[in-house]
Motif scaffolding. Structure first.
Motif, short mmCIF file in Angstrom:
data_model
loop_
_atom_site.label_atom_id
_atom_site.label_comp_id
_atom_site.label_asym_id
_atom_site.label_seq_id
_atom_site.Cartn_x
_atom_site.Cartn_y
_atom_site.Cartn_z
N GLU A 191 0.87 -1.24 -0.31
CA GLU A 191 -0.12 -0.05 -0.01
C GLU A 191 0.91 1.11 -0.15
O GLU A 191 0.96 2.41 -1.12
CB GLU A 191 -0.81 0.14 1.30
N LEU A 192 2.00 1.01 1.00
CA LEU A 192 2.94 2.21 0.29
C LEU A 192 3.00 2.38 -0.72
O LEU A 192 3.48 3.78 -0.70
CB LEU A 192 4.18 2.11 2.25
N GLU A 193 3.38 1.83 -1.61
CA GLU A 193 4.52 1.44 -2.29
C GLU A 193 4.05 2.36 -3.02
O GLU A 193 3.76 3.10 -4.16
CB GLU A 193 5.31 0.05 -2.83
N LYS A 194 2.24 2.03 -3.04
CA LYS A 194 1.42 2.91 -4.33
C LYS A 194 0.97 4.00 -3.73
O LYS A 194 0.91 4.67 -5.08
CB LYS A 194 0.19 2.32 -3.84
N PRO A 199 2.20 10.35 -8.13
CA PRO A 199 2.79 12.01 -8.13
C PRO A 199 1.70 12.73 -7.66
O PRO A 199 1.77 13.56 -7.86
CB PRO A 199 3.28 11.72 -9.88
N LEU A 200 0.10 12.05 -8.00
CA LEU A 200 -0.75 12.96 -7.51
C LEU A 200 -0.63 13.20 -5.79
O LEU A 200 -1.36 14.11 -5.95
CB LEU A 200 -2.17 12.82 -8.44
N MET A 201 -0.21 12.24 -5.32
CA MET A 201 -1.01 12.01 -4.08
C MET A 201 -0.22 13.13 -3.00
O MET A 201 1.13 13.72 -3.42
CB MET A 201 0.04 11.19 -3.46
N GLU A 204 -0.94 15.81 2.19
CA GLU A 204 -1.95 15.21 3.43
C GLU A 204 -2.34 13.97 3.22
O GLU A 204 -3.10 13.32 4.05
CB GLU A 204 -3.43 16.62 3.60
N ASP A 205 -2.50 13.04 1.84
CA ASP A 205 -2.94 12.40 1.46
C ASP A 205 -2.26 10.60 2.01
O ASP A 205 -2.32 10.17 2.29
CB ASP A 205 -3.25 11.75 0.09
N MET A 206 -1.04 11.72 1.97
CA MET A 206 0.15 10.19 2.37
C MET A 206 -0.12 10.42 3.70
O MET A 206 -0.21 8.70 4.02
CB MET A 206 1.80 10.60 2.19
#
Length: 210
Positions: A191-194, A199-201, A204-206
């Motif tokens: 999940e972390l790799e995704k 590039p759009l993440m 805050e999303d992370m």
């Protein structure tokens, strides 16, 4: 002996790829002639993005540790692919120089899986045999049992040196199978790799994923 046999068995996969590989005469020329490395490589292999395999004879003798005392870097063609080795902490006289063969920030499960599948050995360094990851708890998981019973005081699930098939919460003593922990860690890693590869993440999303 097993590692040696396995290495020899899979040695055919270590041969250079046809695409972008240097010709045999160029390889020999590069090994024995002093000067610029570009002179030993065909012109098409000097383009940006070309993969090149290099062998640094002395550097290849260094052992691995997940708590290394040195780190390596390779300069670009402008510096003749200079290999640089730097100490990351104090190295005592007579102490073995060790580097990391794998991602140093990965969890113990991920590091050992990578080393076993790519280097054919199980690491037993001081960091790998310590359930707390040298006090960093970088490989620990928060106990789901504690989350339900005592949300204010959550314990850490750690591996059991005396029983490799079992992990245990340091606080409530709940036990978990190693297989289940491994599956969970691999799923989290996936999940972390995704997230990292997107590039759009945003930051805050992370943070939400964490």
């Amino acid at each position: 002996v097993v590692a040696i046999c396995c290495t020899n068995t899979f040695s055919k996969f270590l041969e250079p790829d046809n695409e972008g590989a240097a010709r045999q005469d160029n390889i020999t020329h590069g090994c024995f002639r002093k000067g610029r490395i570009e002179e030993a490589l065909p012109e098409e292999s000097l383009t940006m993005g070309t993969k090149t395999r290099l062998v640094y004879l002395l550097a290849a003798m260094m052992s691995h540790s997940c708590y290394p005392n040195a780190e390596q870097s390779i300069h670009g063609l402008s510096d003749n692919l200079l290999f640089v080795l730097r100490a990351t902490r104090l190295i005592k006289c007579g102490e073995q120089i060790e580097i990391s063969y794998t991602e140093i920030l990965a969890t113990t499960i991920n590091r050992q899986f990578n080393l076993l599948t790519s280097k054919l050995f199980v690491c037993q360094c001081t960091r790998c045999v310590d359930p707390t990851d040298l006090g960093s708890y970088a490989s620990a998981l928060k106990c789901t049992i504690c989350m339900k019973k005592t949300p204010a005081k959550i314990g850490y699930i750690l591996s059991c040196p005396s029983n490799t098939d079992q992990w245990q919460c340091k606080k409530c003593k709940s036990k978990f199978s190693t297989v289940n922990i491994q599956n969970l860690v691999f799923k989290i890693h996936e999940e972390l790799e995704k997230v990292i590869d997107n590039p759009l993440m945003s930051v805050e999303d992370m943070e939400k994923n964490l």
